[in-house]
Design a protein around this motif. Structure first.
Motif, PDB file in Angstrom:
ATOM      1  N   GLN A   1       0.835  -1.193   0.000  1.00 18.70           N
ATOM      2  CA  GLN A   1       0.000   0.000   0.000  1.00 18.70           C
ATOM      3  C   GLN A   1       0.878   1.256   0.000  1.00 18.70           C
ATOM      4  O   GLN A   1       0.553   2.252  -0.657  1.00 18.70           O
ATOM      5  CB  GLN A   1      -0.921   0.020   1.215  1.00 18.70           C
ATOM      6  CG  GLN A   1      -2.019  -0.992   1.149  1.00 18.70           C
ATOM      7  CD  GLN A   1      -2.841  -1.048   2.422  1.00 18.70           C
ATOM      8  OE1 GLN A   1      -2.681  -0.212   3.315  1.00 18.70           O
ATOM      9  NE2 GLN A   1      -3.714  -2.026   2.525  1.00 18.70           N
ATOM     10  N   LEU A   2       1.974   1.229   0.738  1.00 14.09           N
ATOM     11  CA  LEU A   2       2.879   2.369   0.807  1.00 14.09           C
ATOM     12  C   LEU A   2       3.488   2.662  -0.561  1.00 14.09           C
ATOM     13  O   LEU A   2       3.603   3.821  -0.965  1.00 14.09           O
ATOM     14  CB  LEU A   2       4.000   2.096   1.820  1.00 14.09           C
ATOM     15  CG  LEU A   2       4.986   3.217   2.052  1.00 14.09           C
ATOM     16  CD1 LEU A   2       4.296   4.417   2.675  1.00 14.09           C
ATOM     17  CD2 LEU A   2       6.115   2.735   2.935  1.00 14.09           C
ATOM     18  N   ILE A   3       3.825   1.639  -1.307  1.00 11.92           N
ATOM     19  CA  ILE A   3       4.419   1.810  -2.634  1.00 11.92           C
ATOM     20  C   ILE A   3       3.409   2.397  -3.612  1.00 11.92           C
ATOM     21  O   ILE A   3       3.745   3.200  -4.473  1.00 11.92           O
ATOM     22  CB  ILE A   3       4.987   0.478  -3.159  1.00 11.92           C
ATOM     23  CG1 ILE A   3       6.239   0.134  -2.362  1.00 11.92           C
ATOM     24  CG2 ILE A   3       5.302   0.552  -4.643  1.00 11.92           C
ATOM     25  CD1 ILE A   3       6.851  -1.177  -2.704  1.00 11.92           C
ATOM     26  N   LYS A   4       2.153   2.029  -3.478  1.00 11.69           N
ATOM     27  CA  LYS A   4       1.110   2.516  -4.381  1.00 11.69           C
ATOM     28  C   LYS A   4       0.858   4.008  -4.229  1.00 11.69           C
ATOM     29  O   LYS A   4       0.354   4.649  -5.135  1.00 11.69           O
ATOM     30  CB  LYS A   4      -0.189   1.756  -4.164  1.00 11.69           C
ATOM     31  CG  LYS A   4      -0.133   0.342  -4.684  1.00 11.69           C
ATOM     32  CD  LYS A   4      -1.457  -0.348  -4.468  1.00 11.69           C
ATOM     33  CE  LYS A   4      -1.403  -1.790  -4.951  1.00 11.69           C
ATOM     34  NZ  LYS A   4      -2.672  -2.494  -4.723  1.00 11.69           N
ATOM     35  N   LYS A   5       1.192   4.579  -3.067  1.00 11.94           N
ATOM     36  CA  LYS A   5       0.917   6.009  -2.807  1.00 11.94           C
ATOM     37  C   LYS A   5       1.743   6.918  -3.632  1.00 11.94           C
ATOM     38  O   LYS A   5       2.711   6.883  -4.104  1.00 11.94           O
ATOM     39  CB  LYS A   5       1.134   6.336  -1.335  1.00 11.94           C
ATOM     40  CG  LYS A   5       0.055   5.746  -0.472  1.00 11.94           C
ATOM     41  CD  LYS A   5       0.264   6.161   0.960  1.00 11.94           C
ATOM     42  CE  LYS A   5      -0.836   5.594   1.830  1.00 11.94           C
ATOM     43  NZ  LYS A   5      -0.724   5.970   3.212  1.00 11.94           N
TER      44      LYS A   5
END
Length: 53
Positions: A49-53
């Motif tokens: 999820q952090l990478i998708k931001k």
């Protein structure tokens, strides 16, 4: 390590890898045996999820 310009594995482990594991962003493939020859790390759902931001 190479991507972010670090030369020492201890520095990488202490400043980046361990905090990512403790924060729940990464996990060990073999958590019961941290010195396993085949040890690898993977992104958790929180890390993805952090990478998708």
């Amino acid at each position: 390590m190479e991507r972010i310009g670090l030369k020492g594995s201890d520095n990488f482990r202490n400043k980046y890898l361990n905090p990512a594991i403790e924060g729940g962003y990464m996990a060990l493939l073999y958590p019961e045996n941290k010195t396993n020859k085949g040890q690898a790390y993977y992104l958790t759902e929180l890390g993805k999820q952090l990478i998708k931001k």
